[in-house]
Design a protein around this motif. Structure first.
Motif, PDB file in Angstrom:
ATOM      1  N   ILE A 125     -16.900  -3.589   5.059  1.00 19.84           N
ATOM      2  CA  ILE A 125     -18.019  -3.907   4.168  1.00 19.84           C
ATOM      3  C   ILE A 125     -17.610  -3.484   2.766  1.00 19.84           C
ATOM      4  CG2 ILE A 125     -20.484  -3.539   3.718  1.00 19.84           C
ATOM      5  CD1 ILE A 125     -20.668  -2.679   6.762  1.00 19.84           C
ATOM      6  N   ASN A 126     -17.239  -4.442   1.952  1.00 19.74           N
ATOM      7  CA  ASN A 126     -16.698  -4.159   0.614  1.00 19.74           C
ATOM      8  C   ASN A 126     -15.508  -3.208   0.728  1.00 19.74           C
ATOM      9  OD1 ASN A 126     -18.983  -5.598  -0.516  1.00 19.74           O
ATOM     10  ND2 ASN A 126     -20.190  -3.789  -0.003  1.00 19.74           N
TER      11      ASN A 126
ATOM     12  N   ASP B 188     -13.206   6.883   6.168  1.00 21.76           N
ATOM     13  CA  ASP B 188     -13.051   6.725   4.717  1.00 21.76           C
ATOM     14  C   ASP B 188     -11.923   7.625   4.230  1.00 21.76           C
ATOM     15  OD1 ASP B 188     -15.131   5.291   2.556  1.00 21.76           O
ATOM     16  OD2 ASP B 188     -13.735   6.744   1.681  1.00 21.76           O
ATOM     17  N   LEU B 189     -11.302   7.171   3.153  1.00 22.23           N
ATOM     18  CA  LEU B 189     -10.195   7.889   2.525  1.00 22.23           C
ATOM     19  C   LEU B 189     -10.705   8.996   1.606  1.00 22.23           C
ATOM     20  CD1 LEU B 189      -7.063   7.583   2.051  1.00 22.23           C
ATOM     21  CD2 LEU B 189      -7.611   6.045   0.177  1.00 22.23           C
ATOM     22  N   SER B 190     -11.952   8.845   1.140  1.00 18.82           N
ATOM     23  CA  SER B 190     -12.500   9.751   0.136  1.00 18.82           C
ATOM     24  C   SER B 190     -13.335  10.843   0.800  1.00 18.82           C
ATOM     25  CB  SER B 190     -13.366   8.942  -0.846  1.00 18.82           C
ATOM     26  OG  SER B 190     -14.271   9.783  -1.507  1.00 18.82           O
TER      27      SER B 190
ATOM     28  N   PHE C 158     -11.137  -2.583   1.901  1.00 18.10           N
ATOM     29  CA  PHE C 158      -9.808  -3.202   1.949  1.00 18.10           C
ATOM     30  C   PHE C 158      -9.464  -3.714   3.345  1.00 18.10           C
ATOM     31  CE2 PHE C 158      -8.842   0.079  -1.484  1.00 18.10           C
ATOM     32  CZ  PHE C 158      -8.937  -0.838  -2.514  1.00 18.10           C
TER      33      PHE C 158
ATOM     34  N   TRP D 260     -22.762   6.864  -5.808  1.00 17.59           N
ATOM     35  CA  TRP D 260     -22.618   5.679  -4.962  1.00 17.59           C
ATOM     36  C   TRP D 260     -23.958   5.217  -4.374  1.00 17.59           C
ATOM     37  CZ3 TRP D 260     -18.728   2.598  -5.446  1.00 17.59           C
ATOM     38  CH2 TRP D 260     -18.654   1.498  -4.572  1.00 17.59           C
TER      39      TRP D 260
ATOM     40  N   TRP E 207       0.866  -1.190   0.000  1.00 16.86           N
ATOM     41  CA  TRP E 207       0.000   0.000   0.000  1.00 16.86           C
ATOM     42  C   TRP E 207       0.899   1.236   0.000  1.00 16.86           C
ATOM     43  CZ3 TRP E 207      -4.773   0.938  -1.190  1.00 16.86           C
ATOM     44  CH2 TRP E 207      -5.432   2.079  -0.736  1.00 16.86           C
TER      45      TRP E 207
ATOM     46  N   GLY F 285     -13.712   2.211   5.403  1.00 16.34           N
ATOM     47  CA  GLY F 285     -14.213   2.222   4.025  1.00 16.34           C
ATOM     48  C   GLY F 285     -15.731   2.340   4.034  1.00 16.34           C
TER      49      GLY F 285
ATOM     50  N   PHE G 185      -6.439  -4.162   5.840  1.00 15.43           N
ATOM     51  CA  PHE G 185      -5.055  -3.833   6.205  1.00 15.43           C
ATOM     52  C   PHE G 185      -4.758  -4.661   7.442  1.00 15.43           C
ATOM     53  CE2 PHE G 185      -6.665  -0.112   3.933  1.00 15.43           C
ATOM     54  CZ  PHE G 185      -5.690   0.016   2.949  1.00 15.43           C
TER      55      PHE G 185
ATOM     56  N   GLY H 196     -17.702   4.607   2.935  1.00 13.94           N
ATOM     57  CA  GLY H 196     -18.380   5.187   1.773  1.00 13.94           C
ATOM     58  C   GLY H 196     -19.351   6.278   2.187  1.00 13.94           C
TER      59      GLY H 196
ATOM     60  N   PHE I 229     -12.406   6.701  -5.959  1.00 16.43           N
ATOM     61  CA  PHE I 229     -13.659   6.728  -5.197  1.00 16.43           C
ATOM     62  C   PHE I 229     -14.238   8.139  -5.095  1.00 16.43           C
ATOM     63  CE2 PHE I 229     -12.297   2.466  -3.855  1.00 16.43           C
ATOM     64  CZ  PHE I 229     -13.471   1.790  -4.147  1.00 16.43           C
TER      65      PHE I 229
ATOM     66  N   ASP J 107      -6.895   7.087   6.507  1.00 13.42           N
ATOM     67  CA  ASP J 107      -6.486   5.897   5.758  1.00 13.42           C
ATOM     68  C   ASP J 107      -6.605   4.683   6.687  1.00 13.42           C
ATOM     69  OD1 ASP J 107      -5.161   3.915   4.350  1.00 13.42           O
ATOM     70  OD2 ASP J 107      -3.379   5.118   3.931  1.00 13.42           O
ATOM     71  N   GLY J 108      -7.314   3.671   6.246  1.00 15.23           N
ATOM     72  CA  GLY J 108      -7.472   2.462   7.053  1.00 15.23           C
ATOM     73  C   GLY J 108      -6.156   1.770   7.359  1.00 15.23           C
TER      74      GLY J 108
END
Ligand SMILES: C[S@@+](CC[C@H](N)C(=O)[O-])C[C@H]1O[C@@H](n2cnc3c(N)ncnc32)[C@H](O)[C@@H]1O
Length: 193
Positions: free
Chosen positions: A127-128, A90-92, A130, A35, A16, A69, A132, A71, A28, A110-111
């Motif tokens: 849930i859907n 979430d990263l986004s 990544f 989404w 990563w 994550g 780590f 979303g 994303f 960041d996860g």
């Protein structure tokens, strides 16, 4: 997404990196406005089933759940029905902007580097999202539960088999896995010594 999933989990070479994180964030951010079209009663039922049967089988502490994550936050309210607090990461920023303000706390992070102390989480929900592995192992409490959900089963872009998941976490884990509708899930925790 399959390549990024495997690199994040340490299953493929490359890992990563900052470059991959930027690519994923941009990807994303662009998807965020649409989404909500990916949610459905069937997909919600898969997460509800994972929580209902998976959590009751694992009998976790019900303190802090960390949803990595998250979303646009479609499932955070389900988690908050079980846990005292939910931190949705979430990263986004574009995804987070579209998420409801409550009941989860929304955190841009960041996860792979969660802003939490060791052992802080009663549960981590992916849930859907990544995996780590080192960060999951660090942040989960001794009896903490990892909830893994793939809404489209093996066809989920961010998919790992349960065997891959457990192998990457390392150590001795116990739990249950199941299918629900088109999805699959597992709920696992470390074996007590
Ligand atoms: C496939 S979407 C799933 C969103 C939501 N859980 C769902 O099932 O509808 C993956 C989410 O993970 C986020 N994400 C990707 N890499 C991440 C990372 N390193 N840390 C935190 N979130 C990340 C993305 O921005 C995106 O919102």
């Amino acid at each position: 997404m399959r390549i990024a999933t495997r690199r994040a989990a340490g299953l493929d070479e490359g890992g990563w990196t900052d470059e991959l994180r930027s690519e994923v964030e941009e990807y994303f951010d662009k998807l965020a406005s649409d989404w909500h079209t990916r949610t459905s009663p069937g997909r919600t039922a898969i997460v509800a089933d994972a929580l209902d049967r998976g959590l009751s089988a694992m009998n976790p502490e019900l303190g802090l759940a960390v949803e990595v994550g998250s979303g646009t936050g479609a499932y955070s309210h389900l988690l908050s029905g079980y846990f005292a607090r939910v931190m949705a990461v979430d990263l986004s920023s574009e995804m987070l902007k579209r998420a409801p303000t409550g009941p989860a706390y929304r955190v841009l992070a960041d996860g792979a580097r969660l802003p939490l102390r060791d052992g802080a989480a009663s549960a981590i929900a992916l849930i859907n999202a990544f995996l780590f592995p080192a960060e999951v192992a660090r942040v989960l409490s001794a009896r903490g539960v990892l909830l893994w959900v793939n809404s489209s089963g093996e066809q989920t872009p961010i998919h790992l088999s349960v065997d891959e998941l457990v192998a990457r976490l390392g150590g001795d884990w116990t739990g249950m896995s199941s299918r629900a509708g088109e999805g699959l899930w597992c709920a696992i925790r470390r074996n007590e010594r």
